[in-house]
Design a protein around this motif. Structure first.
Motif, PDB file in Angstrom:
ATOM      1  N   ARG A 161       0.785  -1.170  -0.062  1.00 43.40           N
ATOM      2  CA  ARG A 161      -0.193  -0.041  -0.115  1.00 43.40           C
ATOM      3  C   ARG A 161       0.838   1.273  -0.116  1.00 43.40           C
ATOM      4  NH1 ARG A 161      -4.274  -0.720   4.345  1.00 43.40           N
ATOM      5  NH2 ARG A 161      -4.333  -2.533   4.012  1.00 43.40           N
TER       6      ARG A 161
ATOM      7  N   SER B 124       0.250   6.029   0.249  1.00 43.71           N
ATOM      8  CA  SER B 124      -0.783   7.057   0.498  1.00 43.71           C
ATOM      9  C   SER B 124      -0.011   8.220   0.442  1.00 43.71           C
ATOM     10  CB  SER B 124      -1.434   6.820   1.803  1.00 43.71           C
ATOM     11  OG  SER B 124      -0.638   7.002   2.848  1.00 43.71           O
TER      12      SER B 124
ATOM     13  N   GLU C  29       0.841  -2.788  -9.390  1.00 45.83           N
ATOM     14  CA  GLU C  29       0.450  -1.574  -8.337  1.00 45.83           C
ATOM     15  C   GLU C  29       1.328  -0.452  -8.839  1.00 45.83           C
ATOM     16  OE1 GLU C  29      -0.020  -0.622  -3.830  1.00 45.83           O
ATOM     17  OE2 GLU C  29       0.904  -2.580  -4.247  1.00 45.83           O
TER      18      GLU C  29
ATOM     19  N   SER D 269      -4.791   7.089  -2.095  1.00 44.15           N
ATOM     20  CA  SER D 269      -4.084   6.077  -1.238  1.00 44.15           C
ATOM     21  C   SER D 269      -4.621   4.770  -2.140  1.00 44.15           C
ATOM     22  CB  SER D 269      -4.787   5.630   0.124  1.00 44.15           C
ATOM     23  OG  SER D 269      -6.240   5.645   0.244  1.00 44.15           O
ATOM     24  N   ARG D 270      -3.880   3.863  -1.856  1.00 38.69           N
ATOM     25  CA  ARG D 270      -3.836   2.456  -2.716  1.00 38.69           C
ATOM     26  C   ARG D 270      -3.586   1.208  -2.156  1.00 38.69           C
ATOM     27  NH1 ARG D 270      -3.766  -0.078  -8.057  1.00 38.69           N
ATOM     28  NH2 ARG D 270      -2.801  -1.873  -7.586  1.00 38.69           N
ATOM     29  N   SER D 271      -3.997   0.038  -2.153  1.00 39.15           N
ATOM     30  CA  SER D 271      -3.847  -1.060  -1.329  1.00 39.15           C
ATOM     31  C   SER D 271      -3.997  -2.108  -2.537  1.00 39.15           C
ATOM     32  CB  SER D 271      -4.372  -1.340  -0.332  1.00 39.15           C
ATOM     33  OG  SER D 271      -5.677  -1.404  -0.533  1.00 39.15           O
ATOM     34  N   GLN D 272      -3.098  -3.041  -2.506  1.00 39.09           N
ATOM     35  CA  GLN D 272      -3.302  -4.255  -3.333  1.00 39.09           C
ATOM     36  C   GLN D 272      -2.839  -5.471  -2.472  1.00 39.09           C
ATOM     37  OE1 GLN D 272      -1.221  -4.485  -7.160  1.00 39.09           O
ATOM     38  NE2 GLN D 272      -0.241  -6.316  -6.572  1.00 39.09           N
TER      39      GLN D 272
ATOM     40  N   ARG E 217      -6.433  -8.392  -5.906  1.00 38.03           N
ATOM     41  CA  ARG E 217      -7.546  -7.281  -5.394  1.00 38.03           C
ATOM     42  C   ARG E 217      -6.954  -5.809  -5.077  1.00 38.03           C
ATOM     43  NH1 ARG E 217      -8.287 -12.003  -2.603  1.00 38.03           N
ATOM     44  NH2 ARG E 217     -10.274 -12.857  -3.432  1.00 38.03           N
ATOM     45  N   ASN E 218      -7.512  -4.949  -5.645  1.00 34.82           N
ATOM     46  CA  ASN E 218      -6.910  -3.705  -5.753  1.00 34.82           C
ATOM     47  C   ASN E 218      -8.137  -2.364  -5.137  1.00 34.82           C
ATOM     48  OD1 ASN E 218      -4.277  -3.729  -7.300  1.00 34.82           O
ATOM     49  ND2 ASN E 218      -5.903  -4.622  -8.826  1.00 34.82           N
ATOM     50  N   ASN E 219      -7.472  -1.374  -4.503  1.00 35.41           N
ATOM     51  CA  ASN E 219      -8.322  -0.616  -4.169  1.00 35.41           C
ATOM     52  C   ASN E 219      -7.669   0.912  -4.225  1.00 35.41           C
ATOM     53  OD1 ASN E 219     -10.477   0.992  -2.618  1.00 35.41           O
ATOM     54  ND2 ASN E 219      -9.351   0.932  -0.582  1.00 35.41           N
ATOM     55  N   LEU E 220      -8.340   1.920  -4.830  1.00 36.46           N
ATOM     56  CA  LEU E 220      -7.793   3.109  -5.091  1.00 36.46           C
ATOM     57  C   LEU E 220      -8.563   4.083  -4.782  1.00 36.46           C
ATOM     58  CD1 LEU E 220      -5.427   4.853  -6.429  1.00 36.46           C
ATOM     59  CD2 LEU E 220      -6.550   4.505  -8.659  1.00 36.46           C
ATOM     60  N   THR E 221      -8.206   5.035  -4.037  1.00 31.82           N
ATOM     61  CA  THR E 221      -8.902   6.204  -3.706  1.00 31.82           C
ATOM     62  C   THR E 221      -7.980   7.631  -4.134  1.00 31.82           C
ATOM     63  OG1 THR E 221      -9.911   5.246  -2.112  1.00 31.82           O
ATOM     64  CG2 THR E 221     -10.354   7.569  -1.770  1.00 31.82           C
TER      65      THR E 221
END
Length: 89
Positions: free
Chosen positions: A2, A4, A32, A61-64, A74-78
């Motif tokens: 991750r 941020s 990523e 921010s981002r997490s993988q 799985r990815n999360n991006l804000t």
């Protein structure tokens, strides 16, 4: 993995600070790193489009994560770029 970044201030100063924060991070594993590079460009373009006198709040921010049992990622991006109106100095 991750990462941020965050800053609040006038758009040009926030751009410098966000760039400093991104530059201080190490490279991420793919995919990523490609997403991180795209986020850097997107945030920079959005800040350059702002009136330089506008105060903005920026966070990204981002997490993988990887499920090794199924070999899926799985990815999360804000990314949030919020002009702050009625700011008093």
């Amino acid at each position: 993995m991750r990462w941020s970044v965050a800053a609040v201030g006038k758009a040009p100063a926030v751009g410098v600070e966000i760039n400093r924060q991104f530059s201080g991070q190490g490279k991420c594993s793919e995919p990523e790193e490609s997403v991180r590079q795209a986020a850097i460009e997107l945030v920079a373009a959005a800040l350059l489009a702002q009136d330089p006198s506008v105060v903005v709040k920026v966070s990204a921010s981002r997490s993988q994560s990887t499920d090794y049992a199924t070999n899926t990622v799985r990815n999360n991006l804000t990314i949030t770029i919020e002009p702050l109106h009625f700011f008093v100095e």
